[in-house]
Design a protein around this motif. Structure first.
Motif, PDB file in Angstrom:
ATOM      1  N   PRO A  11      34.778  67.692  39.301  1.00  0.00           N
ATOM      2  CA  PRO A  11      34.114  68.994  39.112  1.00  0.00           C
ATOM      3  C   PRO A  11      34.428  69.988  40.231  1.00  0.00           C
ATOM      4  N   ILE A  12      34.675  69.476  41.428  1.00  0.00           N
ATOM      5  CA  ILE A  12      35.017  70.378  42.542  1.00  0.00           C
ATOM      6  C   ILE A  12      36.414  70.955  42.330  1.00  0.00           C
ATOM      7  N   ASP A  49      37.704  71.664  39.512  1.00  0.00           N
ATOM      8  CA  ASP A  49      37.548  72.746  38.528  1.00  0.00           C
ATOM      9  C   ASP A  49      37.092  74.032  39.219  1.00  0.00           C
ATOM     10  N   GLU A  50      36.149  73.887  40.150  1.00  0.00           N
ATOM     11  CA  GLU A  50      35.632  75.057  40.875  1.00  0.00           C
ATOM     12  C   GLU A  50      36.726  75.685  41.735  1.00  0.00           C
ATOM     13  N   LYS A  91      38.742  78.023  39.880  1.00  0.00           N
ATOM     14  CA  LYS A  91      38.028  79.279  39.575  1.00  0.00           C
ATOM     15  C   LYS A  91      38.060  80.246  40.751  1.00  0.00           C
ATOM     16  N   TYR A  92      38.002  79.719  41.957  1.00  0.00           N
ATOM     17  CA  TYR A  92      37.933  80.563  43.150  1.00  0.00           C
ATOM     18  C   TYR A  92      39.316  80.910  43.702  1.00  0.00           C
ATOM     19  N   GLU A 103      26.588  64.332  42.965  1.00  0.00           N
ATOM     20  CA  GLU A 103      26.269  65.761  42.804  1.00  0.00           C
ATOM     21  C   GLU A 103      25.667  66.324  44.083  1.00  0.00           C
ATOM     22  N   ASN A 146      28.364  66.421  46.761  1.00  0.00           N
ATOM     23  CA  ASN A 146      29.379  67.428  46.414  1.00  0.00           C
ATOM     24  C   ASN A 146      28.999  68.837  46.853  1.00  0.00           C
ATOM     25  N   LEU A 151      31.661  71.884  47.837  1.00  0.00           N
ATOM     26  CA  LEU A 151      31.562  72.960  46.848  1.00  0.00           C
ATOM     27  C   LEU A 151      31.152  74.278  47.514  1.00  0.00           C
ATOM     28  N   SER A 152      30.205  74.210  48.425  1.00  0.00           N
ATOM     29  CA  SER A 152      29.742  75.415  49.117  1.00  0.00           C
ATOM     30  C   SER A 152      30.850  75.997  49.984  1.00  0.00           C
ATOM     31  N   LYS A 169      33.099  77.933  47.918  1.00  0.00           N
ATOM     32  CA  LYS A 169      32.498  79.198  47.495  1.00  0.00           C
ATOM     33  C   LYS A 169      32.375  80.211  48.643  1.00  0.00           C
TER      34      LYS A 169
END
Lengths: 85, 215
Positions: free
Chosen positions: B25-26, B28-29, B32-33, B150, B153, B157-158, B161
């Motif tokens: 999932p990371i 995927d993020e 996006k970024y 989760e 993560n 993830l942060s 972002k």
């Protein structure tokens, strides 16, 4: 005196192991395993075996239980949860 | 150093299979970024390959998934890819996230002791998770393991972002606390065991070095 304190210590260690084993038995489904990294993944029975042996993994499991019990009894856990919005 | 992330994804046993499954999932993020990333997968995660990659790409962040010990983090089949006192200088000044047991205790301290402009988010005890053996062929469907990954993560993830390392660390620790609260309120058979293992990770996740580091 030294012998007495060593015997007391052994008795405390024995009781501690019994408490941890009772907690594992009561609070973990048979389909679950605990991963402890490179040391391996253990099911309920294997966790209990290591605790009984008192080896490195067993002692690590005991420490995890003690840390959580301590956090609950000292209020550290409640204090941490109260910081949440 | 260039803005980008090197990510290690070894998959040579059940534990690393889970680490990788829940790191997806990371990934995927990241796309996006628009963050540039270099992935080292499976047998690519060797010491020689890691050293060559970090020297040639020179990205400012490294996310490790893998086993660890006080002085090292391992890759494919537990080969030590980064070792305190040997090749730790490759990580100086970078943003490091290590989902590995123990590594913050020795390796992390050693890196940050030499250069605290970067940071090291990792664990100074074993990173623990519970998993459902009936889901082992498809870890991503394991809703018990999901709770642990989760929450952990949230740190990488942060960072992706654009948050600071301090915010990323706190975000992950708060997520762990929320999951502990949720587990304890649920009061089913495994709740206490889940809360206990989460508390282990909460207590053992540390941020060393610069809390203002950003990607």
């Amino acid at each position: 005196m030294k012998r007495e304190s060593s015997s007391e210590e052994n008795e405390i260690n024995k009781k501690l192991k019994e408490i941890v084993i009772a907690r594992i038995n009561a609070r973990m489904s048979p389909n679950l395993k605990l991963s402890m990294g490179a040391s391996g993944s253990l099911d309920k029975g294997e966790m209990i075996e290591h605790v009984l042996k008192g080896d490195e993994l067993g002692n690590q499991i005991i420490k995890v239980h003690l840390n959580f019990m301590k956090a609950q009894s000292t209020g550290e856990l409640t204090k941490a949860l109260n910081t949440l919005a | 150093m260039k803005k980008g992330v090197i990510i290690t994804l070894p998959q040579s046993d059940d534990v690393t299979e889970y680490l990788v499954a829940f790191f997806n999932p990371i990934l995927d993020e990241i796309s996006k970024y628009g963050i540039i990333v270099k992935l080292l997968r499976k047998e690519e995660v060797t010491r020689a390959n890691f050293e060559n990659t970090i020297k040639s790409y020179d990205y400012n962040a490294v996310f490790f998934n893998g086993h660890g010990d006080i002085d090292c983090i391992t890759g494919h089949k537990q080969e030590e890819i980064i070792l305190a006192g040997e090749n730790e200088s490759l990580l100086l000044g970078r943003i490091i996230y290590a989902r590995s047991c123990w590594a913050a205790e020795g390796l992390g301290k050693s890196i940050i002791g030499r250069d605290n402009s970067g940071c090291f988010i990792g664990f100074n005890i074993p990173f623990m998770f519970l998993y459902d053996v009936t889901r082992i062929s498809n870890p991503i469907k394991d809703h018990i393991a999901e709770i642990f990954f989760e929450t952990a993560n949230m740190a990488p993830l942060s960072i992706i972002k654009g948050k600071t390392s301090g915010e990323a660390h706190e975000s992950s620790k708060n997520a762990m606390l929320k999951s502990i609260r949720k587990a304890l309120l649920k009061k089913d058979k495994d709740s206490e065991a889940i809360a206990e293992a989460l508390w282990n990770n909460y207590s053992g996740q540390v941020l060393l070095g610069n809390p203002e580091a950003t990607l």
